[in-house]
Scaffold this active site. Sequence first.
Site, PDB file in Angstrom:
ATOM      1  N   ARG A  73     -13.892  13.060   7.424  1.00 47.82           N
ATOM      2  CA  ARG A  73     -12.559  13.682   7.586  1.00 47.82           C
ATOM      3  C   ARG A  73     -12.237  14.576   6.406  1.00 47.82           C
ATOM      4  NH1 ARG A  73      -8.969   8.854   7.657  1.00 47.82           N
ATOM      5  NH2 ARG A  73      -7.300  10.364   7.751  1.00 47.82           N
ATOM      6  N   LYS A  87      -8.590  -1.473   6.472  1.00 44.83           N
ATOM      7  CA  LYS A  87      -8.962  -2.057   5.178  1.00 44.83           C
ATOM      8  C   LYS A  87      -7.988  -3.169   4.779  1.00 44.83           C
ATOM      9  CE  LYS A  87      -9.003   2.155   3.648  1.00 44.83           C
ATOM     10  NZ  LYS A  87      -9.065   3.451   3.005  1.00 44.83           N
ATOM     11  N   ASP A 138     -14.774   2.881   7.819  1.00 50.89           N
ATOM     12  CA  ASP A 138     -13.824   3.807   7.194  1.00 50.89           C
ATOM     13  C   ASP A 138     -14.480   4.671   6.131  1.00 50.89           C
ATOM     14  OD1 ASP A 138     -11.108   4.824   6.817  1.00 50.89           O
ATOM     15  OD2 ASP A 138     -11.377   4.015   4.812  1.00 50.89           O
ATOM     16  N   HIS A 140       0.842  -1.188   0.000  1.00 51.59           N
ATOM     17  CA  HIS A 140       0.000   0.000   0.000  1.00 51.59           C
ATOM     18  C   HIS A 140       0.876   1.237   0.000  1.00 51.59           C
ATOM     19  CE1 HIS A 140      -3.573   2.425   0.786  1.00 51.59           C
ATOM     20  NE2 HIS A 140      -2.769   3.168   1.521  1.00 51.59           N
ATOM     21  N   SER A 165      -7.280   4.078   9.255  1.00 53.82           N
ATOM     22  CA  SER A 165      -8.044   3.997   8.007  1.00 53.82           C
ATOM     23  C   SER A 165      -7.383   3.000   7.046  1.00 53.82           C
ATOM     24  CB  SER A 165      -8.092   5.404   7.388  1.00 53.82           C
ATOM     25  OG  SER A 165      -8.474   5.369   6.047  1.00 53.82           O
TER      26      SER A 165
HETATM   27  N1  URA Z   1      -5.584   6.641   2.497  1.00 49.19           N
HETATM   28  C1  URA Z   1      -6.544   6.042   3.244  1.00 49.19           C
HETATM   29  O1  URA Z   1      -7.048   4.982   2.897  1.00 49.19           O
HETATM   30  N2  URA Z   1      -6.893   6.635   4.392  1.00 49.19           N
HETATM   31  C2  URA Z   1      -6.354   7.798   4.829  1.00 49.19           C
HETATM   32  O2  URA Z   1      -6.721   8.264   5.874  1.00 49.19           O
HETATM   33  C3  URA Z   1      -5.360   8.412   4.035  1.00 49.19           C
HETATM   34  C4  URA Z   1      -4.986   7.796   2.865  1.00 49.19           C
END
Ligand code: URA
Length: 423
Positions: free
Chosen positions: A168, A187, A161, A82, A183
């Site tokens: 946010r 995931k 999320d 990621h 966050s």
């Molecule tokens: N990517 C995400 O999935 N969440 C965040 O808070 C910032 C970047």
Amino acid sequence: MHAIDLIRAKRDGGRLEDAQIDWFIDAYTSGTVGDEQAAALLMTIFFRGLDPQELARWTERMIATGERLDLSTLDRPTVDKHSTGGVGDKISLALCPLVAACGAAVPQTAGRGLGHTGGTLDKMESITGWRPDLSHAEADAILRASGAVIRAAGDDLAPADRRLYALRDVTGTVESIPLIASSIMSKKIAEGTSALVLDVKVGSGAFMKDEAQARQLAEAMVGLGAAHGVRTTALLTQMDVPLGRTAGNALEVAEAVEVLAGGGPADVVELTVTLAREMLAVVGLDAVDPANVLAAGRAMDAWRAMVAAQGGDPGAPLPRASEVEVVAAPATGTLRRLDAMALGVAAWRLGAGRARKEDDVSATAGVGWHATVGDRVEAGQPLLELHVDDPARLPAALAALDGALEIGDDPVDPPPLVLARIS
Ligand code: URA
């Protein structure tokens, strides 16, 4: 429980109890707590932070709002990557099939771009027919057949999320280390991967502008992965200079395909191979050298299989913009600065990115650059290319590029790609 008690406790420097965190995450996800109180709590967290125990519980509860997939019956080890987001960051496109061709399975759930940073799904969608929305059964079958899948995280993976991120986004609370860490990791843990490599970007074009902040974020995420049985390591990588030579959806797919074909810009190849080595090491496949696999064309075979399995035509020509505006180098010398943020904003204004989640993106819009930091340029040579279908977008993109580059007499080395490793 009452949301106001949590807001007051956090506002005054106290900590949240496990039961309070569980209650809040569930109540906000189900709509029992409204946006105004959730926004206030997020802002107190933005300023006060979460301690490691609070962060662990917050993340665990976010995961628990949905399913946690089990990929343990696959006959290969699973590992994902990621990136926290940058400009020209098309690394996942070549990396996922490369790691699959090396013997691991890559179950990637990817996101869309927001603001100046691109998103893997937007890039992949410029391939005719390719689709990101897969059922778990479809994703599982593709993973078994081709070793890699890139898909949208469905509503059932960490649904908390979705709501928290949308809130946010409109309340100035995105740039909070515990909120970003929870966050991303909620995931990634929910998708079922057994291992994860994080590419935490640092610099003008990244969320984290300095290395100390990026290190804190990386350490928080590595700790969350470990706590949930996901072996996680992180590389801090530079994002003052954009990656490769293009920012824009179809433009970046074309560049990733060049890498798979054995060419492509040196920095994209280097980061792809470095991250592949890291991913293979974390699942014990470090005897395989991804550079050899790439050179042998096996990653290209895996890419074709992965794209075709998701409805895409890997041989179809990529769409191209109707207009290309060329910007010439204003002087002769060494390109000493090429600002990632400015190029990312220009690509966004040309239509490659979105201002709001529900906006469409253009597959063809974007920016290309013929030289990067450290290269010699001649006055008048083509330096930047602005790809656009709607010429009315050009003035705003050109304005974003004001002051984006510096040409000087003294040579300069390009910045190192990898700044640190956290495990
Ligand atoms: N990517 C995400 O999935 N969440 C965040 O808070 C910032 C970047």
